[in-house]
Motif scaffolding. Structure first.
Motif, PDB file in Angstrom:
ATOM      1  N   ALA A  54      39.656  46.457  53.322  1.00 44.72           N
ATOM      2  CA  ALA A  54      39.995  47.568  52.433  1.00 44.72           C
ATOM      3  C   ALA A  54      39.616  47.230  50.992  1.00 44.72           C
ATOM      4  CB  ALA A  54      41.480  47.895  52.542  1.00 44.72           C
ATOM      5  N   ALA A  55      39.750  45.960  50.624  1.00 46.14           N
ATOM      6  CA  ALA A  55      39.449  45.549  49.254  1.00 46.14           C
ATOM      7  C   ALA A  55      37.970  45.728  48.909  1.00 46.14           C
ATOM      8  CB  ALA A  55      39.860  44.090  49.041  1.00 46.14           C
ATOM      9  N   VAL A  56      37.088  45.609  49.910  1.00 45.49           N
ATOM     10  CA  VAL A  56      35.660  45.812  49.652  1.00 45.49           C
ATOM     11  C   VAL A  56      35.216  47.232  49.998  1.00 45.49           C
ATOM     12  CG1 VAL A  56      35.148  43.366  50.000  1.00 45.49           C
ATOM     13  CG2 VAL A  56      34.962  44.944  51.940  1.00 45.49           C
ATOM     14  N   GLY A  57      36.165  48.107  50.321  1.00 45.95           N
ATOM     15  CA  GLY A  57      35.832  49.510  50.534  1.00 45.95           C
ATOM     16  C   GLY A  57      35.336  49.861  51.910  1.00 45.95           C
ATOM     17  N   ALA A  58      35.545  48.978  52.898  1.00 43.25           N
ATOM     18  CA  ALA A  58      35.038  49.246  54.238  1.00 43.25           C
ATOM     19  C   ALA A  58      35.966  50.150  55.038  1.00 43.25           C
ATOM     20  CB  ALA A  58      34.825  47.939  54.998  1.00 43.25           C
ATOM     21  N   LEU A  59      37.248  50.101  54.735  1.00 42.13           N
ATOM     22  CA  LEU A  59      38.209  50.928  55.478  1.00 42.13           C
ATOM     23  C   LEU A  59      39.411  51.241  54.611  1.00 42.13           C
ATOM     24  CD1 LEU A  59      40.607  48.767  56.274  1.00 42.13           C
ATOM     25  CD2 LEU A  59      39.074  48.179  58.144  1.00 42.13           C
ATOM     26  N   THR A  60      40.254  52.126  55.116  1.00 41.36           N
ATOM     27  CA  THR A  60      41.523  52.439  54.459  1.00 41.36           C
ATOM     28  C   THR A  60      42.645  52.242  55.463  1.00 41.36           C
ATOM     29  OG1 THR A  60      41.354  54.779  55.063  1.00 41.36           O
ATOM     30  CG2 THR A  60      40.449  54.115  52.920  1.00 41.36           C
ATOM     31  N   CYS A  61      43.812  51.879  54.962  1.00 43.15           N
ATOM     32  CA  CYS A  61      44.992  51.706  55.815  1.00 43.15           C
ATOM     33  C   CYS A  61      46.127  52.545  55.250  1.00 43.15           C
ATOM     34  CB  CYS A  61      45.410  50.237  55.865  1.00 43.15           C
ATOM     35  SG  CYS A  61      44.350  49.206  56.876  1.00 43.15           S
ATOM     36  N   ALA A  62      46.687  53.407  56.088  1.00 44.36           N
ATOM     37  CA  ALA A  62      47.813  54.243  55.657  1.00 44.36           C
ATOM     38  C   ALA A  62      48.574  54.721  56.883  1.00 44.36           C
ATOM     39  CB  ALA A  62      47.314  55.442  54.841  1.00 44.36           C
ATOM     40  N   ASP A  63      49.885  54.786  56.754  1.00 40.95           N
ATOM     41  CA  ASP A  63      50.733  55.295  57.837  1.00 40.95           C
ATOM     42  C   ASP A  63      50.515  54.553  59.153  1.00 40.95           C
ATOM     43  OD1 ASP A  63      51.719  57.248  56.070  1.00 40.95           O
ATOM     44  OD2 ASP A  63      50.043  58.581  56.550  1.00 40.95           O
ATOM     45  N   GLY A  64      50.312  53.234  59.067  1.00 44.02           N
ATOM     46  CA  GLY A  64      50.151  52.427  60.271  1.00 44.02           C
ATOM     47  C   GLY A  64      48.843  52.655  60.999  1.00 44.02           C
ATOM     48  N   GLN A  65      47.842  53.202  60.301  1.00 46.83           N
ATOM     49  CA  GLN A  65      46.543  53.463  60.921  1.00 46.83           C
ATOM     50  C   GLN A  65      45.425  52.956  60.016  1.00 46.83           C
ATOM     51  OE1 GLN A  65      46.915  57.778  61.461  1.00 46.83           O
ATOM     52  NE2 GLN A  65      47.093  57.440  63.672  1.00 46.83           N
ATOM     53  N   ALA A  66      44.314  52.568  60.641  1.00 48.15           N
ATOM     54  CA  ALA A  66      43.131  52.111  59.903  1.00 48.15           C
ATOM     55  C   ALA A  66      41.982  53.075  60.179  1.00 48.15           C
ATOM     56  CB  ALA A  66      42.749  50.693  60.322  1.00 48.15           C
ATOM     57  N   THR A  67      41.208  53.366  59.124  1.00 53.81           N
ATOM     58  CA  THR A  67      40.089  54.288  59.253  1.00 53.81           C
ATOM     59  C   THR A  67      38.905  53.747  58.474  1.00 53.81           C
ATOM     60  OG1 THR A  67      41.674  56.125  59.268  1.00 53.81           O
ATOM     61  CG2 THR A  67      39.341  56.684  58.977  1.00 53.81           C
ATOM     62  N   LEU A  68      37.742  53.719  59.094  1.00 56.11           N
ATOM     63  CA  LEU A  68      36.538  53.317  58.371  1.00 56.11           C
ATOM     64  C   LEU A  68      36.211  54.343  57.297  1.00 56.11           C
ATOM     65  CD1 LEU A  68      33.897  52.014  60.963  1.00 56.11           C
ATOM     66  CD2 LEU A  68      35.189  50.681  59.309  1.00 56.11           C
ATOM     67  N   THR A  69      35.808  53.872  56.135  1.00 61.94           N
ATOM     68  CA  THR A  69      35.279  54.775  55.118  1.00 61.94           C
ATOM     69  C   THR A  69      33.856  55.183  55.533  1.00 61.94           C
ATOM     70  OG1 THR A  69      34.309  52.979  53.844  1.00 61.94           O
ATOM     71  CG2 THR A  69      36.589  53.593  53.326  1.00 61.94           C
ATOM     72  N   PRO A  70      33.309  56.245  54.958  1.00 60.17           N
ATOM     73  CA  PRO A  70      31.909  56.584  55.271  1.00 60.17           C
ATOM     74  C   PRO A  70      30.960  55.422  55.004  1.00 60.17           C
ATOM     75  CG  PRO A  70      32.957  58.408  54.145  1.00 60.17           C
ATOM     76  CD  PRO A  70      33.929  57.266  54.100  1.00 60.17           C
ATOM     77  N   LEU A  71      31.208  54.693  53.911  1.00 65.45           N
ATOM     78  CA  LEU A  71      30.357  53.552  53.601  1.00 65.45           C
ATOM     79  C   LEU A  71      30.549  52.434  54.621  1.00 65.45           C
ATOM     80  CD1 LEU A  71      28.294  52.467  51.631  1.00 65.45           C
ATOM     81  CD2 LEU A  71      30.160  51.618  50.209  1.00 65.45           C
ATOM     82  N   GLY A  72      31.782  52.211  55.050  1.00 65.68           N
ATOM     83  CA  GLY A  72      32.038  51.199  56.068  1.00 65.68           C
ATOM     84  C   GLY A  72      31.378  51.555  57.385  1.00 65.68           C
ATOM     85  N   SER A  73      31.437  52.846  57.762  1.00 66.22           N
ATOM     86  CA  SER A  73      30.780  53.294  58.992  1.00 66.22           C
ATOM     87  C   SER A  73      29.279  53.079  58.899  1.00 66.22           C
ATOM     88  CB  SER A  73      31.097  54.768  59.240  1.00 66.22           C
ATOM     89  OG  SER A  73      30.503  55.212  60.440  1.00 66.22           O
ATOM     90  N   TRP A  74      28.712  53.363  57.726  1.00 70.72           N
ATOM     91  CA  TRP A  74      27.267  53.167  57.543  1.00 70.72           C
ATOM     92  C   TRP A  74      26.901  51.692  57.670  1.00 70.72           C
ATOM     93  CZ3 TRP A  74      24.848  50.340  53.617  1.00 70.72           C
ATOM     94  CH2 TRP A  74      23.472  50.448  53.582  1.00 70.72           C
ATOM     95  N   ALA A  75      27.720  50.800  57.072  1.00 71.37           N
ATOM     96  CA  ALA A  75      27.422  49.371  57.135  1.00 71.37           C
ATOM     97  C   ALA A  75      27.480  48.858  58.566  1.00 71.37           C
ATOM     98  CB  ALA A  75      28.399  48.590  56.253  1.00 71.37           C
ATOM     99  N   VAL A  76      28.461  49.318  59.337  1.00 73.63           N
ATOM    100  CA  VAL A  76      28.542  48.908  60.744  1.00 73.63           C
ATOM    101  C   VAL A  76      27.304  49.389  61.492  1.00 73.63           C
ATOM    102  CG1 VAL A  76      29.835  49.158  62.899  1.00 73.63           C
ATOM    103  CG2 VAL A  76      31.058  48.844  60.738  1.00 73.63           C
ATOM    104  N   TRP A  77      26.889  50.604  61.204  1.00 69.92           N
ATOM    105  CA  TRP A  77      25.674  51.126  61.841  1.00 69.92           C
ATOM    106  C   TRP A  77      24.466  50.268  61.498  1.00 69.92           C
ATOM    107  CZ3 TRP A  77      21.139  53.068  59.693  1.00 69.92           C
ATOM    108  CH2 TRP A  77      20.275  53.692  60.590  1.00 69.92           C
ATOM    109  N   VAL A  78      24.357  49.840  60.228  1.00 72.97           N
ATOM    110  CA  VAL A  78      23.250  48.975  59.806  1.00 72.97           C
ATOM    111  C   VAL A  78      23.259  47.672  60.595  1.00 72.97           C
ATOM    112  CG1 VAL A  78      22.372  47.557  57.898  1.00 72.97           C
ATOM    113  CG2 VAL A  78      22.990  49.939  57.498  1.00 72.97           C
TER     114      VAL A  78
END
Length: 441
Positions: free
Chosen positions: A216-240
């Motif tokens: 989360a600190a590098v902007g790859a995902l967000t954590c809220a309400d006990g759930q984790a979600t990839l950011t659009p940029l994080g999803s793109w990096a995983v795709w790369v």
């Protein structure tokens, strides 16, 4: 897919502005690259933030390639210089930061290094799962996946004690007890992966929590309400990263495991498009800095063909190779290739790119290319190579070739004389070869 324009806005303005300010003042740093105490305190006072925040921004800027340290002085990294004109540089800079998430946000000192290393190794599968889910994933579900992945990693490493086992190794787990099935959630087996004492100090939930905070600190995902979600940029990096794995797995000529020199030799007979595909596969399987260094080492060898092919592979690397290519322009054997590469990189018109070379450099390059043709090509190709000489006539070429100082001049001229069908011209070329060999005029 996350676009480059959006990516340009995403990285934190704090470390970008700090990088520019730091290198503008030539901030002093230790040999390790750490910001000096005096510089950190000065910047903190100037910006009205804590020294800790300054060091965090400094480390982040270095990991993203915005700052480079040379001889204890901070200088602009190539990405900082290219930031405002090259969206691809911005994206690659963020991917570099994404790759270094565990360094950008280090694990708490209380977590044992062995289990931290396992966590780093397990995270790619968690990120892939988050991308496939395309939405929020409950943290308990990620924890189950994390524990399963760690057990798999330990099984792959065969971290199972050899020999008869004491009954105390299976307490509280029933007849199926064994490595990975203890009450600690499966993270307590093997002397190197953390025994029961080590895992007691590093519960899986704590390890996962650190990984999620760091990502989360590098902007790859967000954590809220006990759930984790990839950011659009994080999803793109995983795709790369997945694309790089796929490219590496599809090495068309099977040279992916070879050294740079052997890979280039394997590409020598391939058509240009096939060779570029092979370069991409080879590069995808390596750290870019290591790959560039290997290619330049191959280019320094005696085989002129490999020299030309190495710079073709460096064209596939693109901007990340620019600092290393610029650093070799003073090496005689690499200078013409490096100057042409840099001219193309800087956008010089292909028809004008040869103008960056002096007449002497052009002649040296002609001899070097002729050496590659003589060693690996056919006689007819060597004869046709005369048409690419920078001089308008063969006598003018021979006059300048005699003084250019290329170590292969004599061999090239002898091979050309043997191949040329015109007896008079062949005689003139042999005479020039003799003069170079004897040091005559």
């Amino acid at each position: 897919m996350f676009g480059a324009t959006g990516a340009k806005r995403r990285p934190r303005a704090a470390f970008l502005s700090f990088a520019r300010a730091a290198v503008g003042d030539a901030a002093p740093a230790a040999a390790t690259g750490a910001l000096s105490d005096a510089a950190a305190e000065l910047v903190a006072a100037d910006r009205g933030v804590t020294v800790h925040q300054v060091r965090t921004d400094w480390d982040t800027a270095r990991l993203a390639g915005l700052v480079e340290v040379h001889g204890g002085v901070a200088r602009p990294g190539w990405r900082l210089r290219a930031w405002d004109r090259d969206d691809a540089a911005v994206l690659r800079g963020w991917v570099a930061l994404f790759d270094a998430w565990s360094l950008a946000h280090p694990a708490p000192a209380a977590l044992p290094p062995a289990t931290v290393a396992e966590t780093v190794e397990a995270v790619p599968q968690l990120l892939s799962f988050l991308q496939l889910s395309a939405g929020p994933v409950p943290v308990p579900q990620l924890l189950d996946l994390f524990e399963q992945r760690v057990r798999e990693l330990r099984t792959e490493r065969c971290e199972i004690p050899y020999g008869p086992q004491e009954e105390t190794h299976r307490t509280g787990t029933g007849p199926d007890a064994g490595p990975g099935n203890g009450p600690d959630g499966g993270l307590g087996n093997g002397p190197d992966g953390g025994g029961p004492d080590e895992c007691a100090a590093a519960p899986p939930a704590d390890l996962l929590a650190w990984a999620l905070r760091a990502l989360a600190a590098v902007g790859a995902l967000t954590c809220a309400d006990g759930q984790a979600t990839l950011t659009p940029l994080g999803s793109w990096a995983v795709w790369v990263k997945l694309e790089q794995i796929c490219v590496a797995a599809q090495s068309p000529a099977g040279n992916i495991e070879q050294s740079a020199e052997d890979m280039l030799r394997g590409c020598a007979r391939l058509r240009p498009n096939a060779a570029r595909a092979e370069y991409r596969a080879w590069l995808a399987a390596r750290d870019v800095g290591t790959a560039v260094a290997e290619l330049l080492d191959a280019a320094r060898g005696e085989d002129a063909l490999l020299r030309g092919l190495a710079f073709e592979a460096l064209r596939v690397v693109g901007a990340p190779a620019e600092p290393e290519v610029r650093a070799v322009v003073d090496e005689t054997s690499l200078r013409p290739y490096a100057l042409l590469w840099l001219a193309e990189y800087e956008g010089t018109d292909p028809e004008d790119v040869h103008h960056v070379l002096t007449r002497e450099e052009s002649t040296w390059l002609w001899v070097d290319t002729a050496a590659a043709v003589a060693d690996h090509g056919e006689a007819e190709l060597l004869v046709r190579h005369l048409d690419s000489a920078p001089q308008p006539t063969v006598p003018a070429l021979l006059d300048e070739v005699r003084t250019v100082g290329h170590p292969r001049t004599v061999q090239v001229l002898v091979a050309l004389a043997a191949a040329h069908p015109d007896p008079a011209l062949a005689k003139a070329v042999r005479r020039a070869a003799f003069q170079v060999h004897t040091g005559g005029v």
